[in-house]
Design a protein around this motif. Sequence first.
Motif, PDB file in Angstrom:
ATOM      1  N   ARG A  33       1.839  -0.197  -4.808  1.00 22.32           N
ATOM      2  CA  ARG A  33       3.051  -0.248  -5.611  1.00 22.32           C
ATOM      3  C   ARG A  33       3.684  -1.628  -5.515  1.00 22.32           C
ATOM      4  O   ARG A  33       3.271  -2.480  -4.720  1.00 22.32           O
ATOM      5  N   TYR A  89       7.932  -3.358  -5.659  1.00 20.41           N
ATOM      6  CA  TYR A  89       9.223  -2.921  -5.122  1.00 20.41           C
ATOM      7  C   TYR A  89      10.104  -2.269  -6.196  1.00 20.41           C
ATOM      8  O   TYR A  89      11.222  -1.840  -5.917  1.00 20.41           O
ATOM      9  N   ALA A 133       9.768   6.138  -8.525  1.00 20.88           N
ATOM     10  CA  ALA A 133       9.979   5.888  -7.101  1.00 20.88           C
ATOM     11  C   ALA A 133      11.342   5.234  -6.888  1.00 20.88           C
ATOM     12  O   ALA A 133      11.932   4.659  -7.805  1.00 20.88           O
ATOM     13  N   GLU A 186       0.843  -1.194   0.000  1.00 22.51           N
ATOM     14  CA  GLU A 186       0.000   0.000   0.000  1.00 22.51           C
ATOM     15  C   GLU A 186       0.879   1.244   0.000  1.00 22.51           C
ATOM     16  O   GLU A 186       1.719   1.424   0.869  1.00 22.51           O
ATOM     17  N   GLU A 187       0.669   2.104  -1.008  1.00 22.85           N
ATOM     18  CA  GLU A 187       1.491   3.304  -1.154  1.00 22.85           C
ATOM     19  C   GLU A 187       0.769   4.567  -0.706  1.00 22.85           C
ATOM     20  O   GLU A 187       1.345   5.435  -0.074  1.00 22.85           O
ATOM     21  N   LYS A 188      -0.531   4.678  -1.042  1.00 25.67           N
ATOM     22  CA  LYS A 188      -1.270   5.886  -0.671  1.00 25.67           C
ATOM     23  C   LYS A 188      -2.748   5.549  -0.539  1.00 25.67           C
ATOM     24  O   LYS A 188      -3.345   5.003  -1.465  1.00 25.67           O
ATOM     25  N   PRO A 200       0.285   8.843  -6.579  1.00 30.33           N
ATOM     26  CA  PRO A 200       1.719   8.907  -6.269  1.00 30.33           C
ATOM     27  C   PRO A 200       2.531   9.132  -7.538  1.00 30.33           C
ATOM     28  O   PRO A 200       2.273   8.514  -8.579  1.00 30.33           O
ATOM     29  N   TRP A 230       3.369   3.555  -8.701  1.00 34.14           N
ATOM     30  CA  TRP A 230       2.282   2.660  -8.300  1.00 34.14           C
ATOM     31  C   TRP A 230       1.964   1.730  -9.465  1.00 34.14           C
ATOM     32  O   TRP A 230       2.267   2.048 -10.617  1.00 34.14           O
TER      33      TRP A 230
END
Length: 321
Positions: free
Chosen positions: A48, A50, A126, A36-38, A100, A55
């Motif tokens: 997202r 790794y 990211a 979970e990113e946002k 994101p 995302w």
Amino acid sequence: MAELRKIQLAKITHVYYKYPDMEKAVAFLNDFGFVEEKRVSDEKVYFRGYGTDPWVLCAIKSDKPDFGGAAFVVESEEDLQLASETIPKATKIYELEDAPGGGKCVTFYDPVDGYPFHLVWGQQPAEMLDIPLPHEPVNYPTEKNRPVNKFQRFQKRPAPIHKLGHFGVRTTNFAKAFEFYNKYFNFLPSDVIHDAQKIDRTVFYRLNKGDEEVDHHVFFFAEGDPYRVHHSSFETHDFDTQVLGHDWLREKGYKNCWGVGRHVLGSQIFDYWYDPFGLIMEHYVDGDLVNSSEPTHLSQAGPGSLHVWGPALPGEFLPEK
């Protein structure tokens, strides 16, 4: 008449899914290996992997489960503008305000079946997540690569998602879809499958990026009625990681669709699972890389064309309706 300049796609990046029960959806996505990113709200959550994509999946609350389309990064803002101006019924460029990594987007709708298709540019990549991933040498019968007194030990966990690899749908008009995606984008058929009457029914597309190595396919469609999304596929680290994820999902009580096995076209090791709402997602590892020098391969659909080892193909994987 001058040929239309094709919109240049750089890579596939994310998908949207709609769910009637967000609590069940989020639990499954975590168990599948997403991070979970946002959380915009309890009705919209970004996940997202790794890798460097900001995302890879957005889960949205809806009355019924549905596929909200996949997104590809375009090579330039000029390509995004070209898409907005030339693709029939495409939107104007708009901002990805709550996503994101930000960025700009154009959405159009598949000319055959009307599902959304997204093009993005300007996302901020990211940083890769620093998670433990095995890189142990493998011992073969006559080639021992692992040092003496060095053991293989693994952690039970979900299979961490690296990236979105591809998605596919059932189209109700193969010929029309094939003409459209060939006309507007730098898709290049890796494999085209025909039926016994020599009529083309399925295509696996890669991106034409010249000498650059790309995945064997990022998008496929096969003819059938009615339209439906078939699956979205996410890369994980290696075979052990994949099978540990398989066991994790099984022990959590989720329903396996098909796998583990190895495909023929693309060569990847596959593992398909149903989410709690009947939509299919795949973990894959060890897929083929190709470039534009590899010709398009033509073949006939048949019992041996989908996999070389693994469980028997379940009828529900390619249903008539």
